[in-house]
Design an enzyme around this catalytic site. Sequence first.
Site, short mmCIF file in Angstrom:
data_model
loop_
_atom_site.label_atom_id
_atom_site.label_comp_id
_atom_site.label_asym_id
_atom_site.label_seq_id
_atom_site.Cartn_x
_atom_site.Cartn_y
_atom_site.Cartn_z
N TYR A 173 -150.84 -4.86 -15.28
CA TYR A 173 -149.94 -4.99 -14.13
C TYR A 173 -150.34 -6.18 -13.26
O TYR A 173 -149.52 -7.04 -12.94
CB TYR A 173 -149.95 -3.70 -13.29
CG TYR A 173 -149.35 -3.89 -11.92
CD1 TYR A 173 -147.98 -4.14 -11.78
CD2 TYR A 173 -150.15 -3.84 -10.78
CE1 TYR A 173 -147.44 -4.34 -10.52
CE2 TYR A 173 -149.60 -4.03 -9.52
CZ TYR A 173 -148.25 -4.28 -9.39
OH TYR A 173 -147.71 -4.49 -8.15
N PHE B 170 -138.30 -8.13 -5.93
CA PHE B 170 -139.14 -6.94 -5.91
C PHE B 170 -139.14 -6.21 -7.25
O PHE B 170 -139.92 -5.27 -7.42
CB PHE B 170 -138.65 -5.95 -4.84
CG PHE B 170 -138.71 -6.46 -3.44
CD1 PHE B 170 -139.84 -6.26 -2.66
CD2 PHE B 170 -137.63 -7.13 -2.87
CE1 PHE B 170 -139.90 -6.72 -1.36
CE2 PHE B 170 -137.68 -7.59 -1.57
CZ PHE B 170 -138.82 -7.40 -0.80
N THR C 259 -149.26 -8.97 -5.54
CA THR C 259 -150.15 -7.83 -5.28
C THR C 259 -151.60 -8.26 -5.17
O THR C 259 -152.02 -9.24 -5.78
CB THR C 259 -150.02 -6.81 -6.42
OG1 THR C 259 -151.01 -5.79 -6.26
CG2 THR C 259 -150.22 -7.46 -7.79
N ASP D 260 -130.19 -4.18 -9.00
CA ASP D 260 -131.17 -3.18 -9.41
C ASP D 260 -130.65 -2.45 -10.64
O ASP D 260 -129.46 -2.14 -10.73
CB ASP D 260 -131.41 -2.18 -8.27
CG ASP D 260 -132.73 -1.45 -8.38
OD1 ASP D 260 -132.94 -0.73 -9.38
OD2 ASP D 260 -133.56 -1.58 -7.45
N GLY E 73 -135.31 2.62 -8.91
CA GLY E 73 -134.63 2.54 -7.62
C GLY E 73 -133.69 3.71 -7.40
O GLY E 73 -133.40 4.49 -8.31
N LYS F 228 -148.34 -10.08 -12.59
CA LYS F 228 -148.04 -10.69 -11.29
C LYS F 228 -148.68 -12.07 -11.16
O LYS F 228 -148.07 -13.01 -10.62
CB LYS F 228 -148.52 -9.76 -10.17
CG LYS F 228 -147.77 -8.45 -10.07
CD LYS F 228 -146.36 -8.65 -9.55
CE LYS F 228 -145.69 -7.32 -9.23
NZ LYS F 228 -144.36 -7.49 -8.62
#
Length: 328
Positions: free
Chosen positions: A140, A72, A116, A31, A36, A144
């Site tokens: 966005y 993620f 998503t 990360d 995060g 994806k």
Amino acid sequence: MNILVTGGAGYIGSHAVKHLTACGHSVWVFDNLVYGHREAVDAERLIEGDLLDGALVESVLREHQIEAVMHFAAYAYVGESVTDPGKYYHNNIVGTISLLEAMRRAGVERIVFSSTCATYGVPNQVPIPEDHPQSPINPYGYTKLVIEQALEDYRHAYGWGYAALRYFNASGAAADGSIGEDHSPETHLIPLILEVALGKREHISVFGTDYPTPDGSCIRDYIHVDDLAAAHLAALEKLEPGSAIRCNLGTGTGVSVREVIAACERATGKPIKVVEGPRREGDPPELVADPAGALAAIGWRAEHTDIEALVASAWRWHKEHPNGYAGG
């Protein structure tokens, strides 16, 4: 298994790490900590770095003998993706391709991808099945969708196994209260409402009261973050060389904005001031998953289907962490 979780210090990623660890897997978190939180994961398992550093990613995969990746790491603010699309194309697409190429060089051929329901755009049927046309209405969602296609191309070219899991509205917090939702800025409905209960926000805005729904407000499918974590492991366990899994992750039950506000009032015991406003452009009246595909493909169904219990888990976290991981 030895699993690398990219974006594992974020909201959903940290819950997946917690679940994987509890199930006996050896988990490493990668990360860059832009969104995060260092406090959300075991410091000894955290590797700070950026996916655009392909050489670093490859070295991590090799050093820890990684067998599969859960991905993620992405920017996920829809509105920002519209005003700053380059940021999203660079991070979500270029960064992910950098990851995939590092995996290819290191011989890692299994990946579970955080996708998503935004890839569907405005649905023409509800509940939404996996074969619904994918026509995103913002950058966005498009980033994806591009990665879903890239994964299919890598499967075809290199025999990889992948899962693309299309989330609906991730919500809630870990049952033991150890980790929860902490975004800056916060855009998700439930934590915004709970900020009103905490006295950190004067009111909650309801955008649109004239939708063709029972109470006039938008309807969404709220999926508990612990259920999302369980779905990722279920998908990973089904992956075989050359396999492709594409699933919606939702409960199959829609809850309106007004119903969520009422649930938050009951959970907190506090009145929530509401300010009504006009519709936001691009907000569909209803987004609800058809969960049958996930049950058939990976044997998974949501266990936390009661909005009251979901909100209560979020309230426990926010009440104990009113300033998120910053404490106090």
